[in-house]
Design a protein around this motif. Sequence first.
Motif, PDB file in Angstrom:
ATOM      1  N   SER A 172      10.032 -18.153   6.807  1.00 56.44           N
ATOM      2  CA  SER A 172       9.608 -18.727   5.527  1.00 56.44           C
ATOM      3  C   SER A 172       8.843 -17.733   4.663  1.00 56.44           C
ATOM      4  CB  SER A 172       8.726 -19.954   5.776  1.00 56.44           C
ATOM      5  OG  SER A 172       7.545 -19.575   6.493  1.00 56.44           O
ATOM      6  N   LYS A 173       8.399 -16.623   5.274  1.00 53.95           N
ATOM      7  CA  LYS A 173       7.589 -15.665   4.518  1.00 53.95           C
ATOM      8  C   LYS A 173       7.900 -14.248   4.974  1.00 53.95           C
ATOM      9  CE  LYS A 173       3.092 -15.679   5.173  1.00 53.95           C
ATOM     10  NZ  LYS A 173       1.649 -16.044   5.070  1.00 53.95           N
ATOM     11  N   LEU A 174       7.848 -13.323   4.013  1.00 55.16           N
ATOM     12  CA  LEU A 174       8.063 -11.906   4.299  1.00 55.16           C
ATOM     13  C   LEU A 174       6.804 -11.151   3.880  1.00 55.16           C
ATOM     14  CD1 LEU A 174       9.792  -9.484   5.107  1.00 55.16           C
ATOM     15  CD2 LEU A 174      10.888  -9.590   2.857  1.00 55.16           C
ATOM     16  N   ILE A 175       6.203 -10.425   4.838  1.00 60.06           N
ATOM     17  CA  ILE A 175       4.940  -9.717   4.603  1.00 60.06           C
ATOM     18  C   ILE A 175       5.199  -8.218   4.592  1.00 60.06           C
ATOM     19  CG2 ILE A 175       2.581  -9.344   5.406  1.00 60.06           C
ATOM     20  CD1 ILE A 175       2.869 -11.992   6.990  1.00 60.06           C
ATOM     21  N   PHE A 176       4.735  -7.545   3.555  1.00 57.53           N
ATOM     22  CA  PHE A 176       4.829  -6.086   3.474  1.00 57.53           C
ATOM     23  C   PHE A 176       3.421  -5.493   3.629  1.00 57.53           C
ATOM     24  CE2 PHE A 176       8.574  -7.486   1.092  1.00 57.53           C
ATOM     25  CZ  PHE A 176       9.559  -6.678   1.646  1.00 57.53           C
ATOM     26  N   TYR A 177       3.315  -4.468   4.458  1.00 59.25           N
ATOM     27  CA  TYR A 177       2.045  -3.766   4.659  1.00 59.25           C
ATOM     28  C   TYR A 177       2.126  -2.417   3.967  1.00 59.25           C
ATOM     29  CZ  TYR A 177       1.509  -7.244   8.373  1.00 59.25           C
ATOM     30  OH  TYR A 177       1.423  -8.421   9.074  1.00 59.25           O
ATOM     31  N   PHE A 178       1.105  -2.093   3.180  1.00 55.67           N
ATOM     32  CA  PHE A 178       1.120  -0.827   2.462  1.00 55.67           C
ATOM     33  C   PHE A 178      -0.283  -0.220   2.422  1.00 55.67           C
ATOM     34  CE2 PHE A 178      -0.318  -3.746  -0.765  1.00 55.67           C
ATOM     35  CZ  PHE A 178      -1.168  -2.991  -1.581  1.00 55.67           C
ATOM     36  N   SER A 179      -0.335   1.069   2.137  1.00 53.04           N
ATOM     37  CA  SER A 179      -1.613   1.755   1.946  1.00 53.04           C
ATOM     38  C   SER A 179      -1.606   2.404   0.572  1.00 53.04           C
ATOM     39  CB  SER A 179      -1.844   2.819   3.030  1.00 53.04           C
ATOM     40  OG  SER A 179      -0.865   3.831   2.947  1.00 53.04           O
ATOM     41  N   ALA A 180      -2.783   2.530  -0.014  1.00 54.54           N
ATOM     42  CA  ALA A 180      -2.916   3.136  -1.341  1.00 54.54           C
ATOM     43  C   ALA A 180      -4.348   3.613  -1.512  1.00 54.54           C
ATOM     44  CB  ALA A 180      -2.552   2.138  -2.433  1.00 54.54           C
ATOM     45  N   GLU A 181      -4.512   4.720  -2.217  1.00 53.45           N
ATOM     46  CA  GLU A 181      -5.854   5.256  -2.439  1.00 53.45           C
ATOM     47  C   GLU A 181      -6.618   4.436  -3.477  1.00 53.45           C
ATOM     48  OE1 GLU A 181      -5.676   9.361  -3.388  1.00 53.45           O
ATOM     49  OE2 GLU A 181      -4.778   9.947  -1.457  1.00 53.45           O
ATOM     50  N   LYS A 182      -5.901   3.859  -4.416  1.00 55.99           N
ATOM     51  CA  LYS A 182      -6.540   3.073  -5.457  1.00 55.99           C
ATOM     52  C   LYS A 182      -5.940   1.667  -5.484  1.00 55.99           C
ATOM     53  CE  LYS A 182      -7.281   7.149  -8.395  1.00 55.99           C
ATOM     54  NZ  LYS A 182      -7.017   7.754  -9.725  1.00 55.99           N
ATOM     55  N   ARG A 183      -6.551   0.823  -6.269  1.00 57.31           N
ATOM     56  CA  ARG A 183      -6.038  -0.534  -6.414  1.00 57.31           C
ATOM     57  C   ARG A 183      -4.699  -0.495  -7.152  1.00 57.31           C
ATOM     58  NH1 ARG A 183      -9.446  -5.722  -8.783  1.00 57.31           N
ATOM     59  NH2 ARG A 183      -7.844  -7.296  -8.352  1.00 57.31           N
ATOM     60  N   VAL A 184      -3.754  -1.277  -6.674  1.00 62.00           N
ATOM     61  CA  VAL A 184      -2.400  -1.266  -7.232  1.00 62.00           C
ATOM     62  C   VAL A 184      -2.067  -2.638  -7.813  1.00 62.00           C
ATOM     63  CG1 VAL A 184       0.045  -0.900  -6.737  1.00 62.00           C
ATOM     64  CG2 VAL A 184      -1.677   0.457  -5.531  1.00 62.00           C
ATOM     65  N   ASP A 185      -1.535  -2.657  -9.033  1.00 65.92           N
ATOM     66  CA  ASP A 185      -1.080  -3.901  -9.647  1.00 65.92           C
ATOM     67  C   ASP A 185       0.389  -4.101  -9.271  1.00 65.92           C
ATOM     68  OD1 ASP A 185      -0.445  -6.088 -11.145  1.00 65.92           O
ATOM     69  OD2 ASP A 185      -1.021  -5.240 -13.091  1.00 65.92           O
ATOM     70  N   PHE A 186       0.614  -4.934  -8.262  1.00 61.48           N
ATOM     71  CA  PHE A 186       1.987  -5.097  -7.750  1.00 61.48           C
ATOM     72  C   PHE A 186       2.567  -6.474  -8.100  1.00 61.48           C
ATOM     73  CE2 PHE A 186      -1.075  -5.659  -4.159  1.00 61.48           C
ATOM     74  CZ  PHE A 186      -0.991  -7.027  -4.015  1.00 61.48           C
ATOM     75  N   ARG A 187       2.040  -7.107  -9.117  1.00 61.81           N
ATOM     76  CA  ARG A 187       2.521  -8.451  -9.457  1.00 61.81           C
ATOM     77  C   ARG A 187       4.004  -8.458  -9.814  1.00 61.81           C
ATOM     78  NH1 ARG A 187      -2.177  -9.993 -13.657  1.00 61.81           N
ATOM     79  NH2 ARG A 187      -1.854  -7.769 -14.096  1.00 61.81           N
ATOM     80  N   ASP A 188       4.436  -7.473 -10.611  1.00 56.23           N
ATOM     81  CA  ASP A 188       5.854  -7.410 -10.980  1.00 56.23           C
ATOM     82  C   ASP A 188       6.728  -7.124  -9.764  1.00 56.23           C
ATOM     83  OD1 ASP A 188       5.264  -7.919 -13.618  1.00 56.23           O
ATOM     84  OD2 ASP A 188       5.143  -5.797 -14.174  1.00 56.23           O
ATOM     85  N   LEU A 231       2.094  -9.119  -0.057  1.00 58.40           N
ATOM     86  CA  LEU A 231       1.794  -7.696   0.088  1.00 58.40           C
ATOM     87  C   LEU A 231       0.370  -7.553   0.583  1.00 58.40           C
ATOM     88  CD1 LEU A 231       4.391  -7.420  -1.728  1.00 58.40           C
ATOM     89  CD2 LEU A 231       3.345  -5.316  -2.583  1.00 58.40           C
ATOM     90  N   ARG A 232       0.198  -6.838   1.669  1.00 65.74           N
ATOM     91  CA  ARG A 232      -1.110  -6.736   2.303  1.00 65.74           C
ATOM     92  C   ARG A 232      -1.498  -5.264   2.427  1.00 65.74           C
ATOM     93  NH1 ARG A 232      -1.804 -10.274   7.574  1.00 65.74           N
ATOM     94  NH2 ARG A 232      -1.264 -11.820   5.996  1.00 65.74           N
ATOM     95  N   GLN A 233      -2.596  -4.873   1.772  1.00 63.56           N
ATOM     96  CA  GLN A 233      -3.063  -3.495   1.836  1.00 63.56           C
ATOM     97  C   GLN A 233      -3.872  -3.267   3.104  1.00 63.56           C
ATOM     98  OE1 GLN A 233      -5.041  -2.181  -1.706  1.00 63.56           O
ATOM     99  NE2 GLN A 233      -5.428  -0.120  -0.931  1.00 63.56           N
ATOM    100  N   ILE A 234      -3.598  -2.157   3.800  1.00 67.71           N
ATOM    101  CA  ILE A 234      -4.280  -1.848   5.051  1.00 67.71           C
ATOM    102  C   ILE A 234      -4.926  -0.457   4.948  1.00 67.71           C
ATOM    103  CG2 ILE A 234      -2.744  -3.268   6.452  1.00 67.71           C
ATOM    104  CD1 ILE A 234      -1.269  -0.732   7.262  1.00 67.71           C
ATOM    105  N   GLY A 235      -5.868  -0.179   5.837  1.00 62.66           N
ATOM    106  CA  GLY A 235      -6.549   1.115   5.849  1.00 62.66           C
ATOM    107  C   GLY A 235      -5.778   2.144   6.652  1.00 62.66           C
ATOM    108  N   VAL A 236      -6.293   3.384   6.650  1.00 60.99           N
ATOM    109  CA  VAL A 236      -5.591   4.481   7.312  1.00 60.99           C
ATOM    110  C   VAL A 236      -5.564   4.308   8.833  1.00 60.99           C
ATOM    111  CG1 VAL A 236      -5.972   6.171   5.490  1.00 60.99           C
ATOM    112  CG2 VAL A 236      -7.735   5.829   7.224  1.00 60.99           C
ATOM    113  N   ARG A 237      -6.576   3.661   9.394  1.00 64.64           N
ATOM    114  CA  ARG A 237      -6.583   3.472  10.851  1.00 64.64           C
ATOM    115  C   ARG A 237      -5.539   2.442  11.265  1.00 64.64           C
ATOM    116  NH1 ARG A 237     -12.737   2.767  12.800  1.00 64.64           N
ATOM    117  NH2 ARG A 237     -12.032   3.782  14.710  1.00 64.64           N
ATOM    118  N   ASP A 238      -5.400   1.384  10.465  1.00 60.44           N
ATOM    119  CA  ASP A 238      -4.342   0.400  10.753  1.00 60.44           C
ATOM    120  C   ASP A 238      -2.967   1.007  10.519  1.00 60.44           C
ATOM    121  OD1 ASP A 238      -5.700  -2.077  11.521  1.00 60.44           O
ATOM    122  OD2 ASP A 238      -6.586  -1.997   9.524  1.00 60.44           O
ATOM    123  N   GLU A 239      -2.869   1.908   9.561  1.00 58.03           N
ATOM    124  CA  GLU A 239      -1.600   2.598   9.314  1.00 58.03           C
ATOM    125  C   GLU A 239      -1.178   3.391  10.545  1.00 58.03           C
ATOM    126  OE1 GLU A 239       0.127   6.199   6.470  1.00 58.03           O
ATOM    127  OE2 GLU A 239      -1.653   5.083   5.855  1.00 58.03           O
TER     128      GLU A 239
END
Length: 311
Positions: A112-128, A143-151
């Motif tokens: 029912s749901k698809l989760i994407f994990y990503f990393s970024a140095e700054k805040r990202v506007d991913f609404r589109d 979309l779920r932002q994770i830290g470098v250790r989780d990466e």
Amino acid sequence: MNKAIAVKFRTSQKHYYFDPGDIEVKNGDFIIVETSRGLEIGVVRGGVAEKKRQELGRNLKKILRLATEEDKEAERQNLTRRNEAIALCKERIEAFGLDMKLIDAEYTFDGSKLIFYFSAEKRVDFRDLVKDLASHFHMRIELRQIGVRDEARILGGFGNCGRELCCKGWLQDFEPVSIKMAKVQNLSLNPGKISGSCGRLMCCLKYENDIYQELKKGLPNPGETIDAPIGKAKVMDVSIFNGTVRVKRIEEERTKDCPERLGDEVFEYGKDEIHRRRKITKNGVASEFVDREIVNALKDDLISVVVEEES
């Protein structure tokens, strides 16, 4: 006491506890449970254990059932679809020109749901991006932002020791690691030698820190002035595991006009054979590190004296 079993999910090394109820389970069994994300498939780690309620911290949810062959096949299909989702998401990230790095993707067990994990140095506007992905997959997108250790935990790899990364292989929780731990263990402070693949200090610095701190008690630091059987001496080297120090005798103390002069011969002593010098604070004014006899004499005075070991 409550009956509980530890369950591990694909995207986490951490174990979560569930109530087996009347279902007989053993280590390695795949089971279906309900979590905050809905139905999930997990694998049992260990047998049924007796746990105090305080250890569990909450009321346990019960295992719904053992996973069937159809459940396992559905999970395999989710893993196959995951690769296609990752490829498409990377393409769309590039098309939108977003400064983010896609790490992984995961379908919930019920699809029912698809989760994407990503990393970024700054805040990202991913609404589109979310709208675009939702229109393509026709399901809820997260979309779920994770830290470098989780990466590093998700991607895996090998450490400087040549073994699989601890966070990928067995480490359940990240613990704070500080540069002081490397100093206590007399390690090189070269970032390339004490940092893991994530760029942060290696988790293994924490493992032996307690025993190093215990062994280091009573030992001076390199460069410290101590009282030794040969008299006033300068510490040249410290062996934590042997509990010994190597010193040179101070031939002449430093003055405004002359530098400190040390003898050429090196002596080795156990920590029980030496005395660390002390710093005293008298009437709020700190003095230099002084001889032990002076400290003992001042303690007998009526004047308030604070005695500290050199750190």
